[in-house]
Design an enzyme around this catalytic site. Structure first.
Site, PDB file in Angstrom:
ATOM      1  CG  HIS A 201     -42.319  23.916  -0.891  1.00  0.00           C
ATOM      2  ND1 HIS A 201     -41.699  24.846  -0.112  1.00  0.00           N
ATOM      3  CD2 HIS A 201     -41.332  23.148  -1.412  1.00  0.00           C
ATOM      4  CE1 HIS A 201     -40.386  24.644  -0.139  1.00  0.00           C
ATOM      5  NE2 HIS A 201     -40.140  23.620  -0.929  1.00  0.00           N
ATOM      6  CB  THR A 237     -46.163   3.956  -3.633  1.00  0.00           C
ATOM      7  OG1 THR A 237     -45.966   2.540  -3.594  1.00  0.00           O
ATOM      8  CG2 THR A 237     -47.638   4.256  -3.765  1.00  0.00           C
ATOM      9  CB  CYS A 324     -27.394  33.300  15.280  1.00  0.00           C
ATOM     10  SG  CYS A 324     -25.938  33.689  16.205  1.00  0.00           S
TER      11      CYS A 324
HETATM   12  C1  LIG Z   1     -41.287  -4.936   0.533  1.00  0.00           C
HETATM   13  C2  LIG Z   1     -41.383  -3.615  -0.125  1.00  0.00           C
HETATM   14  N1  LIG Z   1     -40.310  -2.815  -0.146  1.00  0.00           N
HETATM   15  C3  LIG Z   1     -40.332  -1.595  -0.704  1.00  0.00           C
HETATM   16  C4  LIG Z   1     -41.462  -1.106  -1.285  1.00  0.00           C
HETATM   17  C5  LIG Z   1     -41.438   0.255  -1.878  1.00  0.00           C
HETATM   18  O1  LIG Z   1     -42.242   1.099  -1.118  1.00  0.00           O
HETATM   19  P1  LIG Z   1     -42.840   2.436  -1.751  1.00  0.00           P
HETATM   20  O2  LIG Z   1     -43.639   2.052  -2.923  1.00  0.00           O
HETATM   21  O3  LIG Z   1     -43.630   3.023  -0.653  1.00  0.00           O
HETATM   22  O4  LIG Z   1     -41.700   3.274  -2.147  1.00  0.00           O
HETATM   23  C6  LIG Z   1     -42.609  -1.893  -1.317  1.00  0.00           C
HETATM   24  C7  LIG Z   1     -43.827  -1.393  -1.969  1.00  0.00           C
HETATM   25  O5  LIG Z   1     -44.886  -1.895  -1.866  1.00  0.00           O
HETATM   26  C8  LIG Z   1     -42.587  -3.162  -0.699  1.00  0.00           C
HETATM   27  O6  LIG Z   1     -43.661  -3.939  -0.663  1.00  0.00           O
HETATM   28  C1  LIG Z   2     -32.875  27.499  -5.113  1.00  0.00           C
HETATM   29  C2  LIG Z   2     -33.307  26.345  -4.292  1.00  0.00           C
HETATM   30  N1  LIG Z   2     -32.958  25.116  -4.669  1.00  0.00           N
HETATM   31  C3  LIG Z   2     -33.339  24.023  -3.991  1.00  0.00           C
HETATM   32  C4  LIG Z   2     -34.116  24.127  -2.870  1.00  0.00           C
HETATM   33  C5  LIG Z   2     -34.539  22.878  -2.166  1.00  0.00           C
HETATM   34  O1  LIG Z   2     -35.897  22.696  -2.306  1.00  0.00           O
HETATM   35  P1  LIG Z   2     -36.733  21.810  -1.286  1.00  0.00           P
HETATM   36  O2  LIG Z   2     -36.507  22.383   0.056  1.00  0.00           O
HETATM   37  O3  LIG Z   2     -38.111  21.889  -1.755  1.00  0.00           O
HETATM   38  O4  LIG Z   2     -36.160  20.446  -1.352  1.00  0.00           O
HETATM   39  C6  LIG Z   2     -34.498  25.395  -2.418  1.00  0.00           C
HETATM   40  C7  LIG Z   2     -35.303  25.510  -1.189  1.00  0.00           C
HETATM   41  O5  LIG Z   2     -35.830  26.493  -0.828  1.00  0.00           O
HETATM   42  C8  LIG Z   2     -34.107  26.524  -3.151  1.00  0.00           C
HETATM   43  O6  LIG Z   2     -34.482  27.760  -2.785  1.00  0.00           O
END
Ligand SMILES: Cc1ncc(COP(=O)(O)O)c(C=O)c1O
Ligand SMILES: Cc1ncc(COP(=O)(O)O)c(C=O)c1O
Lengths: 398, 123, 398, 123
Positions: A201, A237, A324
């Site tokens: 981003h 995933t 702030c």
């Molecule tokens: C029971 C269970 N736990 C955890 C996960 C991990 O989820 P993710 O792949 O979204 O990180 C899965 C993935 O299918 C799952 O079935």
């Molecule tokens: C130098 C630096 N490191 C780390 C980060 C963290 O990145 P993110 O917010 O995408 O997790 C930022 C966020 O702007 C950043 O400027």
């Protein structure tokens, strides 16, 4: 009202080509990349193509890229992952004082878990002296982590020199390049880094996609354990559309980087020149070694959030490091680290430009900014100076 | 983030300025924390006839200052002493929680101005 | 060729309403939710609205929801976060033997960091006996983590009873509800859980969005340290479109849940009835207490990946727990945990249905599945039985 | 994932089946690991005149089996002994790396069948 986005360091709009590239993966090609049927296989291919172009942006090999969900995740992964992987070699870590919270706070966590951390100071421009890093190294040092460019003051660090020192001593070197990668050239080979964090981003890619470069052969312990995604080093995933978006954004960033730099640099210089003509306004960060689209100031006698609000009222969107304007209600540690007194740090403002910024935007900005300052100084009790404002500490009453 | 009332008082603050001939002056806050309010009052027959403010601080701080001056003007000193953080926040249709304590110094500054006036009277 | 997606437990297509809800946050409303100008404020509002509907899906309060990037992240967060937060109270953790890798592997990591872990067994249906959990509790126990429903065998655990035991003893109870939340009712109050993991892509939401429910008052240490996002408990620029998508998917899941359950249950039963008529095909998991859209089998004498490929060739997309179909090349530990011998585990297949599955799809499937089995058995040396196949271990040659 | 050639041999495997009157039989692999190949050969004048296979295993295993039978048919025994994992993988336009060792048992099974034939001849 016309609005002018001058907070590109906070986040960026998606490049239209990036969104186009992502769309099919929200629709037909929704499969899980670990599956062995068509929509899964195509998702897998897309992830691997994205890995290749993401790697190319920083001159890495595809297999050296581990996709994460953000810069913060990648920074946590780097610090904790190297610390746990190397704890039998040593327990000392070096970071600079102007790291992002997502490096500083894992470092503090590691301090509570038996590691020692040295926080290397910076000069008034926010630059780390490589000699200070060298002096901080002990026989126990296993990791050096330095930010590449500061999102708050724009200063670019001499990471190549620090990388050379780390390489000589055989110490793992991590660079947080979230604010730089995609915006200025970042080459992991010439910078001598072992790990490098970046986030999509920050260069017109999607939120939800970051990456940690891990040099081939570097041992790292996962932050997110589980399945065999990302070579077993980052479970979950895969967020296919976001990864595809990161790959596309990396490809475009590589292609357009020089053009983008040439576009924003003179616009930024016009802002700096104009702002520095205002009484009691100073530039923060390094005057030359700074991000090309980055202009940051301290404005005396008034407070940052109030500036942001008045500017936003005029359609100009920007950021501040004042207490702030942070939800943590603390003045930016970065501004403190470069020696700015806390009451001056309250007057911080940061303007960051992008490929959509125009010359007319800058005209309008340069006209509006002094008005906003003037208006707030009319209200301020300090308009004529800081007398009677010497209380050095702030204890929030409840 | 901020209510419309806050934004109105921030953008068009009432009673801004110094008052060289004030009967009482109160300052609250600390620039290191980010918010300082200075309130000037003119008093006649135990009643606040005029009030002005100067504020260093965020949007909430400026809006609170403006609001407190509007509320206080015309009040007796005893009435004005009853203005509180929460009555000010209510009058502004609420403030974000994190701004309640740091930036809502208007009542304190006003009370200090009244105390200052009373002390001077006592002399 | 018409294709039939029967792998809803791997991931799901986006609900069209979900994608519509996400789109504005890729375009105009791209701001960083921490910013105080219009596009940031609107992004923040969207995140908070999504938090409310995500919380409502599981009967939680909005402030009890911490958004993460995936189920795996939330599981790692739960295990490590509670372990580190409570290590002064005790160092013993209880998990079941049929947890997902993203629970088992952090548990193993914690074992290396000074924690003791008890792995509670399951019966032949994959069900944990709450009494076994009770018996495993020691004075040192700080965390119990049990999966709600198994993605591999569909079995639903008696988490409410386990929750009651944990609550009586004052032990933090975490439930991995990735495969269940959004598909069957999950109510954190009636289940007595302190933490619960779920993921949007399991109920027609986007990849890249998961959540950890953390009951009010529960102390947890962050996995991703950094800024003040998510109340300081999970740093990183918020993935606004994905979070918005999760909120929308949660809202739709709540609205359509009963309808979805009534849709898939009879279709699944038709698959099970038909498959069990084939010689040497057995159901895995619990015959009744299972996910409504989940049918899983072991087919003797043939291997799972080969079945998947032939089925895919006929347009049917499904999954297997066989060694060959996993990139780790290991037979599913879940199948082993329910007592299936490793050579039978190779014949695992899993079919999971969704709201798009039709009666005609099932007709076609029930016609095709026996053909595929027949075809592979023609090739198999074991078509008439397992004689000569008793070698109990597998050592991969290199 | 798999090359077209692999998919072709997997979907239309050549030389499938038992050979009750085989001159040599070789089995390699282990169902616990997920892949078992059984190769049957008929030999005449030191040359493989017919070959059949039975395989329990994944797509790669079936394709490799099919390919090894095609390659071996008509070869002398010495030629057939020179078939290797990598010549098989090449003939199939490559195999995914993780399949190279586990599912590429065709050459081993064939070699075992030849050894079996030679042992029987030796008797
Ligand atoms: C029971 C269970 N736990 C955890 C996960 C991990 O989820 P993710 O792949 O979204 O990180 C899965 C993935 O299918 C799952 O079935
Ligand atoms: C130098 C630096 N490191 C780390 C980060 C963290 O990145 P993110 O917010 O995408 O997790 C930022 C966020 O702007 C950043 O400027």
């Amino acid at each position: 009202m016309k609005t002018i986005y001058m907070d590109h360091v906070a986040t960026n709009p998606l490049h239209p080509e990036v969104l186009d590239a992502m769309m099919p993966y929200f629709r037909e090609i929704f499969g899980n990349p670990q599956s062995i049927y068509e929509p899964g296989i195509r998702a897998k291919e897309a992830v691997e193509n994205a890995r290749a172009s993401t790697a190319a942006l920083i001159n890495a090999k595809p297999k050296e890229i581990i996709f994460t969900s953000s810069g913060a995740e990648a920074n946590n992964f780097a610090l904790k992952g190297i610390a746990y992987a190397s704890r039998n070699k040593g327990t000392h870590i070096i970071v600079s004082k102007i790291e992002h919270h997502s490096v500083l706070n894992p470092a503090r966590f590691l301090e509570k878990s038996g590691f020692a951390v040295t926080y290397v100071p910076v000069d008034k421009y926010g630059t780390v002296d490589p000699d200070d890093v060298k002096k901080a190294i002990t026989k126990e040092t296993i990791l050096i982590s330095v930010i590449h460019a500061s999102p708050e003051i724009g200063t670019i660090q001499p990471v190549d020199e620090i990388g050379r020192i780390a390489a000589e001593k055989g110490i793992v070197f991590h660079v947080d390049a979230v604010a730089s990668a995609g915006n200025i050239p970042v080459d992991v080979r010439s910078l001598n880094v072992d790990l490098l964090t970046f986030a999509a981003h920050q260069f017109y890619g999607p939120k939800g996609a970051g990456a940690l470069y891990v040099k081939e052969g570097t041992r790292i312990v996962p932050l997110i354990y589980g399945g065999i995604q990302e070579g077993g080093r980052r479970a979950g995933t895969e967020n296919v559309p976001a990864i595809v978006g990161m790959g596309k954004a990396a490809e475009i960033a590589k292609r357009d980087m020089q053009k983008r730099i040439e576009h924003v640099t003179p616009l930024r210089d016009r802002i700096i020149d104009s702002a520095l003509k205002i009484d009691k306004v100073t530039l923060t960060g390094h005057p030359e070694r700074r991000l090309p689209g980055h202009a940051s100031f301290v404005v005396e006698y008034i407070e940052g959030e109030a500036m942001l609000l008045l500017l936003a009222g005029k359609g100009i969107y920007s950021a501040s490091g004042s207490a702030c304007s942070s939800k943590a209600l603390k003045a930016s540690p970065v501004l403190i680290s470069i020696g700015i007194p806390a009451h001056l740090a309250q007057g911080s403002v940061v303007f960051t430009l992008g490929e959509g910024t125009t010359g007319e935007d800058i005209d309008y900005f340069n006209e509006t900014f002094p008005q906003v300052i003037g208006r707030l100084r009319e209200i301020s009790p300090y308009a004529k100076g800081w007398e009677g404002a010497e209380d050095p500490t702030c204890t929030v009453k409840k | 983030m901020y209510s419309e009332k806050v934004m109105d008082h921030f953008t068009n603050p009432r009673n801004v300025g110094e008052m060289p001939d004030a009967d009482g002056v109160g300052t609250e806050g600390n620039p290191v924390c980010g918010d300082v309010m200075k309130i000037f009052i003119k008093v006649k027959d135990d009643r606040i006839t005029d009030v002005k403010f100067q504020t260093f601080g965020c949007g909430a701080a400026i809006a609170v200052s403006s609001m407190v001056t509007e509320m206080a003007k015309g009040m007796t000193l005893d009435e004005a002493m009853k203005i509180t953080k929460s009555s000010l926040a209510d009058a502004l249709d609420g403030l974000p929680p994190q701004k309640m304590h740091c930036s809502n110094l208007g009542a304190d500054a006003l009370h200090k101005a009244i105390e200052d006036y009373r002390k001077k009277q006592g002399k």
